[in-house]
Design an enzyme around this catalytic site. Structure first.
Site, PDB file in Angstrom:
ATOM      1  CG  ASP A 164     -25.081 -24.176   5.681  1.00 15.96           C
ATOM      2  OD1 ASP A 164     -24.199 -23.657   6.367  1.00 15.96           O
ATOM      3  OD2 ASP A 164     -25.031 -25.357   5.272  1.00 15.96           O
TER       4      ASP A 164
ATOM      5  CD  GLU B  80     -19.891 -27.696   9.544  1.00 14.04           C
ATOM      6  OE1 GLU B  80     -19.992 -28.683   8.801  1.00 14.04           O
ATOM      7  OE2 GLU B  80     -20.864 -26.964   9.805  1.00 14.04           O
TER       8      GLU B  80
HETATM    9  C1  GLC Z   1     -22.370 -27.423   6.264  1.00 18.44           C
HETATM   10  C2  GLC Z   1     -21.678 -26.100   6.219  1.00 18.44           C
HETATM   11  C3  GLC Z   1     -21.563 -25.506   4.846  1.00 18.44           C
HETATM   12  C4  GLC Z   1     -21.457 -26.616   3.818  1.00 18.44           C
HETATM   13  C5  GLC Z   1     -22.738 -27.395   3.838  1.00 18.44           C
HETATM   14  C6  GLC Z   1     -22.730 -28.573   2.864  1.00 18.44           C
HETATM   15  O1  GLC Z   1     -23.204 -27.495   7.361  1.00 18.44           O
HETATM   16  O2  GLC Z   1     -22.167 -25.091   7.094  1.00 18.44           O
HETATM   17  O3  GLC Z   1     -20.406 -24.662   4.837  1.00 18.44           O
HETATM   18  O4  GLC Z   1     -21.245 -26.065   2.535  1.00 18.44           O
HETATM   19  O5  GLC Z   1     -23.059 -27.889   5.126  1.00 18.44           O
HETATM   20  O6  GLC Z   1     -21.780 -29.512   3.237  1.00 18.44           O
END
Ligand code: GLC
Length: 612
Positions: free
Chosen positions: A333, A529
Site C-alpha cells: 500500500d 484516512e
Molecule cells: C491509500 C490507502 C489504500 C488505497 C491506496 C491507493 O493510502 O491506504 O486503501 O487503496 O492508497 O489509493
C-alpha cells in the site's frame, strides 16, 4: 597415399555435415510447422518479433500463456512488472515502455484534466498505447479506489460507504452493488479495484471506520465474499474486474496515538494483538476472500508487533500464500515498502522476499527499478522469487483478459450513473438506515402533514452524503455532485402538494405556530484516512444549536445523522424524539425519505456499537 587418405577424410567430414544440416533443417521446419516459432533474441539484442508468440493466443490455457511469456522475458522486463506507479508521478509517458511498467494507479483525487467519464476512459486508453511500443506488449494493470461506486468520476453512482452496507448486512445487496461498481469502473478502462476493505474497525476514532463493514468480524466475513464476487463475477478464473482484499492484516485494531504519520493519531499505526487474537478477529474475512478467489490482497500500512506488514514474511507468505493458499498477487500500500525501517534498497529486498509481488510507488519508481535490478543481479532477491511474483501478476492479467478484451468505447459510458444503478443505490440507502430512537412513535411520517421544517448542514449537501473518496481524496463539501439527490430533495418529493416543506439550514424559522415536525440533518464534514482520526467524534456546536432551534419550533423532532461512524450524542439526544443513523448514504439521498414516510421499513442494524 597420405594425400588420398586426407581427401577421403575431408569428404567424409563434409558429407557428415551435409547429413547433419539436412536433419537439422527438417527439425527446424518441423518446429515451424508446429507453430512453435523459435525466437532468436536475448538480453542484448532484443530484435525478435514476438507478435505471433503463443502467449498472444487467447485459446491457450492461462498457465501456458504465462509460461510462454515468462520464457521470453528479460530480467528488466520481469522487474518492470513489479512496479505499480501512481499516474501523476509519470512525467514522461514513454517511461511506461522504457521501464516496462506493470501497472499504474490513480490514487484518490488523481484524475485526468478532463475530469469526466470520457476523460477517464481516454486517459487509461492513452496510457495503454505506450505498452504497444514494447517488445512484449504486456498491458498495464490500472487500479483505482472505487470503494463506494466509481466515485472518482463526477456523475457516477455513489453508493453508501461500506459502514452503511454493514448496517444493511445484506450479502446479495453488496454483491449487486459491487457488480454495478465494476461495470462503471470497467467503462473507464479500469479493471482493478482497491476494494473491499475487510478491516474490522475496533476503534471508531479511526478516520477509516466508514470504509469498513463493521467492528464485528463475522459481519465483515459475511459480506466479504459478496463484494469480491460482485466485482470479479461468479467465476474467479475469468474476473471481470480484479478485487483487492485490504488492508491485510489487522488495520482495524491499531492503537490510538501510535500513528507514524505525525498528522495522524491512529491511522498507519501499531497493532499489538497476539497472533491468536489477530487470527481470531481479523483473519476470517481474508480467509473468506481467498476462498472467493480474490485476485489481489493489499498489505496494510500498519505494523504488527513492531513489523510493517510489507516486511512480514510470516503473514504474507507463510499464512496468506501457503496456509490460506492465496494464488493471486500481493500489492503493497502507498509508500508502505519505503516506510519499513532501513534504506530503500534494503526495504525493496525485504518486501519482495517477504511476499510482496507488486510495489505501489507514489514516488521513486526509477530508484525502485534500479534497486531491484541490483538485488536480483546480486541474488539478494532470488530469481525464483522474482519469477513467482511475475507469474502471479501475469496470471492475473491473462485471466482478466487484459491481452484480449477490447478497450471500452464512448458508448460504454452510458452505464455510469445509470438510472438502474441509482435505483440500486437508493435501495441501499433505505436498507442502511438504523432507527436509534423513536420514543413518541413519530415514524412513519404522514405525507399530508401541514408543515415540515427542515434544517441542518447535511440536509442539502450531496458532498456530505458521500463523504471522503469522492472525486477528491477528502471529498468535496456542498450540493455539487452531478446527478445526485440530497436528503432534502427526497423529502420535498415525498410529501403531498398540500404539505409545506420549509428549509433553513441553520434552523432560523419565524413561524406563527409550531411546525408539525422538524427534521434536522447533521453530521460530519467529509474526511478520509488519518485526516479523520478524531479523539471525540461528535456533532459540532453549530449543528447542536440548529437542532435546539428546530426542537423549539416544532411539535416533534427528528434528527438524522450523516456520519462515517457513531458520534457521541448521549447528552443532547435526551431531548430528541427520533434519531436515525444514515451513515454516508452517497448520491441517492431520496432513500431516506422512502423510509421516513413509510414506503419501506427500517431494516438496518448497528454494525458498530453506538452508545446513546
Ligand atoms: C491509500 C490507502 C489504500 C488505497 C491506496 C491507493 O493510502 O491506504 O486503501 O487503496 O492508497 O489509493
Amino acid at each position: 597415399m597420405k594425400k588420398f587418405l586426407n581427401l577421403k577424410k575431408n569428404i567424409f567430414i563434409f558429407s557428415s555435415l551435409l547429413v547433419l544440416l539436412f536433419f537439422l533443417s527438417i527439425w527446424l521446419w518441423h518446429q515451424f510447422q508446429k507453430e512453435e516459432r523459435l525466437y532468436f533474441c536475448d538480453d542484448k539484442t532484443i530484435i525478435c518479433d514476438l507478435s505471433e508468440a503463443p502467449y498472444h493466443d487467447p485459446s491457450l490455457p492461462v498457465e501456458e500463456r504465462v509460461e510462454d511469456l515468462l520464457s521470453h522475458m528479460t530480467l528488466d522486463e520481469k522487474i518492470g512488472q513489479l512496479a505499480l506507479v501512481e499516474r501523476s508521478e509519470i512525467k514522461d509517458k514513454n517511461d511506461i515502455a522504457t521501464y516496462g511498467l506493470g501497472g499504474l494507479l490513480s490514487g484518490a483525487g488523481s484524475h485526468p484534466e478532463n475530469n469526466t467519464a470520457l476523460g477517464w476512459q481516454e486517459m487509461t486508453a492513452d496510457y495503454q498505447t505506450y505498452t504497444k511500443k514494447t517488445r512484449l506488449q504486456i498491458p498495464l494493470l490500472y487500479g483505482a479506489d472505487a470503494i463506494h461506486g466509481n466515485s472518482n468520476v463526477p456523475g457516477a453512482t455513489v453508493f453508501p460507504h461500506q459502514i452503511g452496507l454493514g448496517a444493511a448486512n445484506d450479502p446479495d445487496l453488496v454483491r449487486r452493488i459491487n457488480e454495478a461498481t465494476a461495470k462503471e469502473l470497467a467503462a473507464t478502462g479500469i479493471y482493478w479495484n482497491y476494494a473491499p476493505s475487510l478491516d474490522v474497525a475496533k476503534d471508531l476514532r479511526w478516520g477509516r471506520t466508514y470504509e469498513t463493514f463493521s467492528s464485528e468480524s463475522d459481519r465483515v466475513e459475511n459480506l466479504a465474499a459478496a463484494a469480491i464476487i460482485g466485482l470479479q463475477g461468479e467465476n474467479s478464473a475469468t474476473p471481470f474486474v480484479i478485487a483487492t482484499a485490504k488492508h491485510y492484516i489487522g488495520s482495524g485494531a491499531m492503537i490510538w496515538g501510535t500513528a507514524v504519520n505525525e498528522d495522524y493519531k491512529i491511522d498507519q499505526g501499531e497493532v499489538r494483538l497476539t497472533e491468536e487474537e489477530l487470527r481470531a478477529e481479523h483473519l476470517p474475512p481474508f480467509k473468506k476472500a481467498v476462498e472467493a478467489g480474490v485476485w489481489s490482497v493489499m498489505a496494510g500500512l500498519n505494523n504488527w508487533q513492531g513489523l510493517k506488514l510489507s516486511a512480514n514474511k510470516y503473514l504474507l507468505t507463510d499464512v496468506l500464500k501457503e496456509e490460506l493458499g492465496f494464488q493471486g498477487f500481493v500489492v503493497s500500500d502507498w509508500y508502505g515498502v519505503y516506510e519499513i525501517p532501513g534504506n530503500n534498497y534494503q526495504n525493496t529486498i525485504t518486501a519482495i522476499n517477504a511476499g510482496v509481488d507488486m510495489v505501489m510507488l507514489p514516488f521513486d519508481y526509477k530508484k525502485f527499478i534500479a534497486d531491484l535490478q541490483q538485488s536480483t543481479s546480486n541474488g539478494r532477491v532470488p530469481a525464483s522469487r522474482l519469477d513467482d511474483a511475475v507469474r502471479r501478476i501475469l496470471r492475473a492479467k491473462f485471466s482478466l483478459g487484459l491481452f484480449d478484451r477490447p478497450a471500452p468505447t464512448a458508448n460504454d459510458l452510458a452505464i455510469i450513473g445509470s438510472e438502474e444503478h441509482r435505483a440500486l443505490a437508493r435501495e441501499a440507502v433505505r436498507k442502511s438506515l438504523v432507527l436509534l430512537k423513536d420514543r413518541r412513535q413519530t415514524l412513519p411520517l404522514d405525507k399530508n402533514l401541514d408543515t415540515i421544517i427542515v434544517a441542518g448542514s447535511a440536509a442539502d449537501n450531496s458532498g456530505r452524503q458521500c463523504g471522503g473518496w469522492t472525486v477528491e481524496w477528502q471529498g468535496i463539501d456542498g450540493n455539487w455532485l452531478p446527478g445526485a439527490s440530497s436528503i432534502l430533495k427526497g423529502i420535498k418529493e415525498a410529501v403531498s402538494s398540500e404539505t409545506k416543506v420549509i428549509f433553513e439550514e441553520t434552523g432560523n424559522f419565524d413561524l406563527d405556530v409550531k411546525a408539525d415536525v422538524g427534521i434536522v440533518i447533521v453530521g460530519e464534514k467529509s474526511y478520509a484516512e488519518g485526516v479523520g482520526d478524531e479523539a471525540e467524534p461528535q456533532l459540532s456546536p453549530e449543528d447542536l444549536a440548529t437542532i435546539e432551534k428546530v426542537r423549539k419550533a416544532s411539535n416533534k423532532l427528528i434528527v438524522i445523522i450523516v456520519s462515517g461512524r457513531p458520534l457521541n450524542i448521549k447528552l443532547p439526544a435526551r431531548n430528541w424524539d427520533t434519531i436515525i443513523a444514515a451513515w454516508l448514504p452517497g448520491s441517492e439521498g431520496q432513500g431516506v425519505a422512502d423510509v421516513l414516510f413509510g414506503g419501506y421499513p427500517f431494516v438496518g442494524t448497528l454494525p458498530i456499537e453506538w452508545e446513546l
